[in-house]
Design an enzyme around this catalytic site. Structure first.
Site, PDB file in Angstrom:
ATOM      1  N   GLU A 104     -17.944  12.205  32.187  1.00  0.00           N
ATOM      2  CA  GLU A 104     -19.389  11.990  32.388  1.00  0.00           C
ATOM      3  C   GLU A 104     -20.195  13.148  31.817  1.00  0.00           C
ATOM      4  OE1 GLU A 104     -20.527   9.258  33.262  1.00  0.00           O
ATOM      5  OE2 GLU A 104     -19.062   8.259  34.550  1.00  0.00           O
ATOM      6  N   ARG A 113     -22.792  12.409  28.802  1.00  0.00           N
ATOM      7  CA  ARG A 113     -24.213  12.486  29.183  1.00  0.00           C
ATOM      8  C   ARG A 113     -24.827  13.811  28.767  1.00  0.00           C
ATOM      9  NH1 ARG A 113     -25.032   8.770  34.503  1.00  0.00           N
ATOM     10  NH2 ARG A 113     -23.083   7.638  34.399  1.00  0.00           N
ATOM     11  N   ASP A 134     -13.300   0.766  28.052  1.00  0.00           N
ATOM     12  CA  ASP A 134     -14.422   0.402  27.173  1.00  0.00           C
ATOM     13  C   ASP A 134     -14.731   1.377  26.033  1.00  0.00           C
ATOM     14  OD1 ASP A 134     -15.307   2.212  29.102  1.00  0.00           O
ATOM     15  OD2 ASP A 134     -16.919   0.963  29.869  1.00  0.00           O
ATOM     16  N   GLU A 165     -25.374  -2.426  28.485  1.00  0.00           N
ATOM     17  CA  GLU A 165     -24.466  -3.011  27.482  1.00  0.00           C
ATOM     18  C   GLU A 165     -25.023  -4.257  26.791  1.00  0.00           C
ATOM     19  OE1 GLU A 165     -23.513  -2.129  30.587  1.00  0.00           O
ATOM     20  OE2 GLU A 165     -22.379  -0.304  30.136  1.00  0.00           O
TER      21      GLU A 165
HETATM   22  C1  DMJ Z   1     -22.625   4.467  30.698  1.00  0.00           C
HETATM   23  O1  DMJ Z   1     -22.577   5.658  31.403  1.00  0.00           O
HETATM   24  C2  DMJ Z   1     -21.785   4.550  29.466  1.00  0.00           C
HETATM   25  O2  DMJ Z   1     -22.200   3.560  28.589  1.00  0.00           O
HETATM   26  C3  DMJ Z   1     -20.315   4.438  29.762  1.00  0.00           C
HETATM   27  O3  DMJ Z   1     -19.538   4.384  28.607  1.00  0.00           O
HETATM   28  C4  DMJ Z   1     -19.993   3.236  30.611  1.00  0.00           C
HETATM   29  N1  DMJ Z   1     -21.087   2.635  31.208  1.00  0.00           N
HETATM   30  C5  DMJ Z   1     -22.249   3.340  31.617  1.00  0.00           C
HETATM   31  C6  DMJ Z   1     -23.414   2.399  31.781  1.00  0.00           C
HETATM   32  O4  DMJ Z   1     -23.095   1.155  32.252  1.00  0.00           O
END
Ligand code: DMJ
Length: 574
Positions: free
Chosen positions: A161, A165, A292, A468
Site C-alpha cells: 500500500e 499510494r 490483480d 476499476e
Molecule cells: C486500489 O488501491 C488499487 O487499485 C489496488 O491495486 C487495488 N484496488 C484499490 C482500489 O479498489
C-alpha cells in the site's frame, strides 16, 4: 610599489591577464551553462510557478497549455463537475481529517489506516495537478517536503500500500510538475522501505518499520500475495532510472526472475508464494484481490521501459493467454462475459469489482502488443465484453452503482458445452458457424434486470468508491474512440453524486440495490487518487496523459515512459 607606476602603463601590463581571465570566464560559462540548472536555487513554489526542466528527460505537463480544438461544452461541463467533486472532498478532508489519513464522511471524523502520513493528500496530489488545481497542489507540496515517514517502534507500514499510494503518488506528482522535492522525498521513502526485501527469496515481506528496518508478516503468514510481490517494479524502476541507484532495480527484479523461472502450469501464476523459499503455495489462479495488479505490472513494466523488457512481456503473454483460456465465462441467461478464478482448475464463478480493471488492461495490450491479428482481436473482444459486464452490474442496481462481488450463474455443462461456459469455446463455435449476427459471444447489449431476475446472486452488495470500472471505461474510450464509454462513465458519476455525496465528502455504500442507498462511514484515498481522476480524464477532451507517453501505476498514478540508456541496460542486464 604598484601605485608609483603610471595608470596607462599599469593597464597595458594588466591587459594580457585581463584578456586571459575574460576568455577563461566566458569559456567556463559557455561550456558549463547547460549543466548549471542543478545548482540554481528553485524559485519558491506558488500557484503560477512553472518549473524549468532540469534534466533531459524532464518535460512538465501543463494541462492548460495542451493544444487542440476548443472543447465540446457538454464534456467540458462534465469534466468541471468532476473537478468540483474533487474540491468538495478535498475541503472536507482538510476541514475534518487532515493531517490524518482519511476522512470519515458521515461523522466528520478521521481514521489512520496508512501510517498516519496524510494518505488522502499524498494519493490525491497528482490528481490536483491534472485537474489544474495549482493552489491546492502548491499548498500540499510543503506538507510533503516536511514529512519524515517515521514510525514509532513496533509500528509497521504495509509495503504494498505504501509503494502504490505514497511512493507512486509522489513520483507521479514529480513527473507531472517537476518539483524536485517530490523526487527527493520519494527517494527517501523508497530507501526506508527497502528492508522489506530482507527475505531469503527476495520477495518483499508484508510490512516494514521505516526507522528500525524491522519487518513482519501479515495475515497470510509465510505467504506473499502475487499482487503484493509484483506491484512495486514500476515505482522502483522509474526511481532507479531517475537516481541511477542500481539497488532499486536489482531488488525488485528478483521477484520477476522468480516468476520467469517458476515451475507452473502454463501462465497460471498462483496467488500465494512462500516469502522465504520463493515457491508457489497454491493452485489458485485469479485476476481478483490477491493477483490483480501483478497482471497489470507485467504489461506495464514493458510499456514503461519503452517496450524493452522482454522478460515482462513474456510473462504478460503467458498470463493473459491463460486468463482468456481458463478464466473467462459466459453467464446463463444474458450471456454476459465475466472473469472468475479457479482452484485446481475449478472455477468459483465469483466476479469481483476489483477484476473490472482487466478490460482496461486487455484493451491496452490489444492496442500496444506485437500480437498476431486473431490474438489481438480476442484481447479486444474480451476487453469490450468484460467492460460491458462491469457496466451491466452497475446499471442493474437501484442506485446505479456496482456491487463489490457477485456469484455468476454459469452456463450449464452439456454435450455441446463441455467446457462449462468457457468463453473461448463459444467464440470458436461462433467462428466455425460463420459468425452469425456479427457480434461475438458476450458482446451483445442486454436489458437491465431487477432484483431476483439476474444471472448472478449477490455476495458483497457494497460499493466502496472503487475505480476499476471507470478506469476501464477510460482506457476503452482512449483506445477505441467509442463515446459510449464516456456516456456510461457520466451515468456512474451522476450516481456517485446522487447516492454517495455527504456534507463533507463522499461515502461508500452498504447496499447498491437500494436508492437512496444506505451509506458506510469511509472515504478511501483511492477515490481521489483514482476514481475521480479517471472520470476527469474520461470527460476532458484534452489528452492530458497520452497512453503512448505515460503508464498508470495500479493506484492511477501516471509515470512517464522512459528508455533505459545503453549504460543502464549493461549494468542491469536488460
Ligand atoms: C486500489 O488501491 C488499487 O487499485 C489496488 O491495486 C487495488 N484496488 C484499490 C482500489 O479498489
Amino acid at each position: 610599489m604598484a601605485s608609483h607606476i603610471p595608470l596607462q602603463k599599469r593597464a597595458t601590463r594588466l591587459l594580457p591577464f585581463a584578456l586571459g581571465a575574460g576568455f577563461f570566464f566566458w569559456g567556463l560559462v559557455y561550456f558549463a551553462w547547460p549543466h548549471l540548472d542543478a545548482l540554481r536555487p528553485s524559485p519558491p513554489p506558488g500557484p503560477h510557478h512553472r518549473p524549468h526542466p532540469s534534466s533531459a528527460h524532464f518535460v512538465p505537463v501543463l494541462p492548460d497549455s495542451i493544444p487542440g480544438p476548443p472543447p465540446d461544452p457538454k464534456w467540458a461541463a462534465r469534466a468541471d463537475a468532476v473537478r468540483d467533486a474533487f474540491l468538495h472532498a478535498h475541503k472536507g478532508y482538510m476541514d475534518y481529517a487532515y493531517p490524518n489519513d482519511e476522512l470519515l464522511p458521515l461523522t466528520e471524523g478521521f481514521v489512520n489506516n496508512f501510517n498516519g502520513w496524510s494518505i488522502t493528500l499524498v494519493d490525491g496530489l497528482d490528481t490536483m495537478w491534472i485537474m489544474g488545481l495549482h493552489d491546492e497542489f502548491y499548498d500540499t507540496v510543503p506538507i510533503l517536503a516536511n514529512m519524515t515517514f517515521a514510525l514509532p517502534e513496533k509500528s509497521f507500514a504495509a509495503f504494498f500500500e505504501t509503494v502504490i499510494r505514497h511512493l507512486g503518488g509522489m513520483l507521479s506528482a514529480y513527473a507531472l510538475s517537476g518539483e524536485p522535492i517530490l523526487l527527493a522525498r520519494a527517494d527517501d521513502l523508497a530507501t526506508k522501505l527497502l528492508p522489506a526485501f530482507h527475505t531469503r527469496s527476495g520477495f518483499p515481506k508484508y510490512a516494514v518499520n521505516t526507522i528500525t528496518g524491522e519487518i513482519r508478516p501479515g495475515w497470510t503468514g509465510s505467504a506473499v500475495l502475487w499482487a503484493e510481490a509484483l506491484s512495486c517494479q514500476l515505482e522502483y524502476k522509474y526511481l532507479a532510472h531517475l537516481t541511477g541507484r542500481r539497488q532499486y532495480f536489482d531488488t525488485v527484479e528478483k521477484s520477476m526472475d522468480i516468476m520467469r523461472d517458476a515451475d507452473i502450469t502454463e501462465g497460471q501464476f498462483p496467488t500465494k508464494w512462500h516469502v522465504e523459499t520463493g515457491k508457489p503455495m497454491n493452485q489458485h489462479f485469479s485476476v481478483g484481490a490477491f493477483a490483480d495488479s501483478a497482471h497489470e505490472y507485467l504489461l506495464k513494466q514493458w510499456l514503461l521501459t519503452a517496450k524493452s523488457e522482454q522478460k515482462a512481456l513474456d510473462l504478460y503473454m503467458r498470463a493473459s493467454s491463460s486468463i482468456i483460456k481458463e478464466l473467462l465465462f459466459l453467464s446463463a441467461t444474458r450471456n454476459l462475459l465475466y472473469v472468475t478464478d479457479t482452484t485446481d482448475g475449478r472455477p468459483s464463478h465469483t466476479f469481483e469489482h476489483l477484476s473490472c480493471f482487466l478490460p482496461g488492461l486487455l484493451a491496452l495490450g490489444a492496442h500496444t502488443l506485437p500480437l498476431p491479428e486473431r490474438e489481438r482481436t480476442l484481447h479486444a473482444w474480451a476487453a469490450e465484453g468484460l467492460a460491458h459486464t462491469c457496466w451491466v452490474t452497475y446499471a442493474d442496481q437501484a442506485s446505479g452503482l456496482g456491487p463489490d462481488e457477485v456469484i455468476m450463474k454459469a452456463m450449464p455443462r452439456s454435450a455441446e458445452n463441455p467446457r462449462a461456459g468457457r468463453w473461448l469455446a463459444h467464440v470458436e463455435r461462433w467462428e466455425e458457424a460463420g459468425r452469425p449476427g456479427d457480434v461475438p459471444p458476450g458482446l451483445r447489449e442486454v436489458p437491465r434486470r431487477g432484483k431476483g431476475q439476474r444471472d448472478y446472486t449477490s455476495r458483497k452488495m457494497g460499493y466502496y468508491l472503487r475505480p476499476e470500472t471507470v478506469e476501464s471505461f477510460y482506457i476503452l474510450w482512449r483506445t477505441t474512440g467509442d463515446e459510449k464509454w464516456r456516456e456510461r462513465g457520466w451515468a456512474v458519476f451522476e450516481a456517485i453524486e446522487r447516492e454517495t455525496k455527504t456534507h463533507s465528502g463522499y461515502a461508500s455504500l452498504i447496499d447498491v440495490d437500494q436508492s437512496p442507498a444506505p451509506r458506510k462511514n469511509e472515504m478511501p484515498s483511492f477515490f481521489m487518487a483514482e476514481t475521480l481522476k479517471y472520470l476527469y480524464l474520461l470527460f476532458t477532451d484534452k489528452e492530458i496523459i497520452p497512453l503512448d507517453r505515460w503508464v498508470f501505476n495500479t493506484e492511477a498514478h501516471p509515470l512517464p515512459i522512459f528508455e533505459w540508456s545503453d549504460w543502464e541496460k549493461e549494468q542491469y542486464g536488460i
